[in-house]
Design a protein around this motif. Structure first.
Motif, short mmCIF file in Angstrom:
data_model
loop_
_atom_site.label_atom_id
_atom_site.label_comp_id
_atom_site.label_asym_id
_atom_site.label_seq_id
_atom_site.Cartn_x
_atom_site.Cartn_y
_atom_site.Cartn_z
N ALA A 119 62.87 21.25 -21.82
CA ALA A 119 62.74 20.46 -20.52
C ALA A 119 63.63 21.49 -19.40
CB ALA A 119 63.26 19.06 -20.71
N GLY A 125 63.21 15.44 -11.93
CA GLY A 125 63.11 15.43 -13.48
C GLY A 125 63.21 16.65 -14.02
N TYR A 126 62.05 16.77 -15.09
CA TYR A 126 62.01 18.00 -15.65
C TYR A 126 60.43 18.45 -16.04
CZ TYR A 126 66.90 16.78 -17.10
OH TYR A 126 68.13 16.51 -17.09
N LEU A 128 58.29 19.98 -19.04
CA LEU A 128 58.65 19.87 -20.38
C LEU A 128 57.05 20.71 -20.76
CD1 LEU A 128 59.85 18.63 -23.13
CD2 LEU A 128 58.31 17.10 -22.91
N TRP A 143 52.92 5.63 -25.95
CA TRP A 143 54.28 6.57 -25.60
C TRP A 143 54.63 7.21 -26.86
CZ3 TRP A 143 55.80 6.38 -20.43
CH2 TRP A 143 55.05 5.27 -19.65
N VAL A 166 63.12 12.69 -24.39
CA VAL A 166 62.22 12.52 -23.16
C VAL A 166 60.97 11.61 -23.70
CG1 VAL A 166 62.80 14.68 -22.21
CG2 VAL A 166 60.59 14.33 -23.63
N LEU A 168 57.30 10.16 -22.85
CA LEU A 168 55.80 10.29 -22.15
C LEU A 168 54.86 9.55 -22.57
CD1 LEU A 168 57.50 13.39 -22.61
CD2 LEU A 168 54.91 14.40 -22.15
N ASP A 172 49.93 12.32 -21.31
CA ASP A 172 50.74 13.69 -21.01
C ASP A 172 50.92 14.50 -22.07
OD1 ASP A 172 50.84 12.97 -18.27
OD2 ASP A 172 53.01 12.27 -18.38
N TYR A 173 50.23 14.14 -23.31
CA TYR A 173 50.49 14.98 -24.41
C TYR A 173 49.12 15.21 -25.23
CZ TYR A 173 51.56 10.51 -26.82
OH TYR A 173 51.47 9.25 -27.02
N VAL A 200 58.31 15.06 -16.41
CA VAL A 200 59.01 14.10 -16.96
C VAL A 200 60.08 13.60 -15.87
CG1 VAL A 200 60.26 13.14 -18.73
CG2 VAL A 200 58.52 14.88 -19.35
N ARG A 204 62.87 8.96 -17.15
CA ARG A 204 62.36 8.76 -18.57
C ARG A 204 62.96 9.51 -19.61
NH1 ARG A 204 55.90 8.95 -16.96
NH2 ARG A 204 55.52 6.94 -15.99
N THR A 205 64.18 9.91 -19.25
CA THR A 205 64.90 10.68 -20.40
C THR A 205 66.12 9.91 -20.51
OG1 THR A 205 66.35 12.14 -18.55
CG2 THR A 205 64.18 12.76 -19.06
#
Length: 395
Positions: A119, A125-126, A128, A143, A166, A168, A172-173, A200, A204-205
């Motif tokens: 991340a 945010g980040y 990832l 999620w 984290v 998601l 997103d994945y 992210v 959300r972390t």
């Protein structure tokens, strides 16, 4: 008195058993298995009440997982893993909790926590990236929690290392469909996850070290309940080991059901007249019962400390982890003793015993059941000796 969810699982057990073969064949939970888990409410046991959960004692959660696993190992495993995620979600930002549960309190959350991604901090945010293995039950989740190392601009993990969990949403994945082909726990659908440059938001972390300590993350989230002040490496292993013990209870139940009418080829007599077999199986049953009791005792002791406002020390955590690991290995060894005395018909695909036996052994392969570091750290801690950082992992 059993928790109402445990009682519902018991009443729904025939449906779980009937769906178990389809779950294994599909390589993921069948629609019927998912429906039973939702009806029973297993996934909401550790969920906060304001989001439709029970905030149950973790002992009750473990007992519910055991009941599910005794009837379908894969479904029990998914409950043991996925059922802890609402507990951690309760420690996350309240905006995230609303995003996950406001529309549907029955929303499921997947993982894994292995920090297989990086991340990189960006504005707000980040970014990832990574690939993760073993996302149990992921097909039924909207999620996901993923472990990640914080990286620099080049994507290299920073030093000293910092680990995040984290979260998601499903969009997103990517789930790698052909990535789960195994000999045990086949129906868990523990597939690979790929994330490519997903943004992210910071809220959300959660810092993995804070969650590991329990009290720190709870204070940050404004949680005062004993349940949410327990350490992560107490809670996450609980569900997994509960599943393994439940599976071995299923092996025992299937054996007893199968043996009632079995005729021994060597003597022509019913197996119920074989004193040696009866002795061995009874001894193994006692080992499984002891494993259940010790697992439940460990989580109850730590919960009592949290409830009394007492600190939970590293030695406390280490001792519970030592016993939890030993519970799993003891129970599976006992299941071996049972299975090896069940005759050749236990090997048939239409006999639930062989599936449960395979599932039990597969459960030992999870990282939380690795003995070495846990045992070493506990012995050092008991002697008031220094425990190196490497031996503090997963405790």
């Amino acid at each position: 008195m059993a928790h109402e969810v445990v009682e519902r699982v018991q009443s729904l057990a025939p449906r779980l058993r009937a769906a178990a073969e389809e779950t294994e064949r599909l390589g993921k939970l069948s629609d019927e298995s998912v429906k039973v888990v939702r009806e029973a409410g297993v996934m909401r046991m550790l969920q906060p009440p304001e989001h439709g959960g029970y905030a149950a004692h973790p002992r009750d959660f473990a007992e519910a997982v055991m009941e599910v696993a005794a009837n379908c190992g894969s479904t029990g495993w998914v409950c043991g893993v996925g059922g802890v995620h609402p507990w951690e979600m309760a420690l996350c930002d309240h905006r995230l909790q609303r995003e996950v549960w406001e529309a549907d309190p029955d929303t499921w959350i997947a993982s894994p926590y292995m920090p297989s991604g990086v991340a990189v901090p960006v504005e707000g945010g980040y970014a990832l990236n990574g690939r993760w293995q073993f996302s149990s039950g992921t097909d039924h989740c909207d999620w996901i929690f993923l472990g990640a190392m914080v990286g620099d601009e080049s994507g290299t993990p920073v030093k000293p290392p910092r680990s995040l969990h984290v979260v998601l949403p499903r969009r997103d994945y990517t789930i790698v469909e052909d990535s789960w082909d195994v000999v045990g726990l086949c129906g868990t659908g523990s597939k690979d996850i790929i994330v490519e440059n997903a943004f992210v938001p910071g809220y959300r972390t959660v810092d993995a070290a804070e969650v590991a300590e329990g009290e720190v993350a709870a204070a940050r989230a404004g949680r005062t309940e004993p349940l949410y002040r327990l350490p992560f490496w107490t809670m996450f292993p609980l569900g997994i080991t509960a599943a393994v013990i439940g599976i071995t209870e299923g092996v025992l139940a299937a054996h007893l059901d199968h043996q009632r009418e079995r005729i021994l080829a060597t003597t022509g007599e019913r197996v119920t007249r074989d004193a040696h077999m009866l002795y061995a199986v009874s001894e193994a049953a006692a080992e499984i019962a002891a494993s259940r009791t010790q697992l439940l005792d460990g989580i109850s002791r730590l919960y009592a400390k949290a409830e009394a406002g007492q600190p939970i020390s590293f030695e406390d955590r280490s001792t519970v982890r030592r016993n939890q690991v030993r519970c799993a290995w003891r129970a599976v060894a006992a299941a071996d003793e049972i299975f090896d005395r069940s005759g050749g018909n236990a090997l048939r695909r239409d006999n639930a015993m062989q599936r449960l036996w395979r599932d039990a052994h597969a459960g030992l392969h999870h990282a939380i059941h690795v003995t070495g570091g846990i045992y070493q750290s506990n012995a050092l801690s008991a002697m008031n000796a220094e425990v190196p950082p490497a031996l503090r992992t997963l405790i």
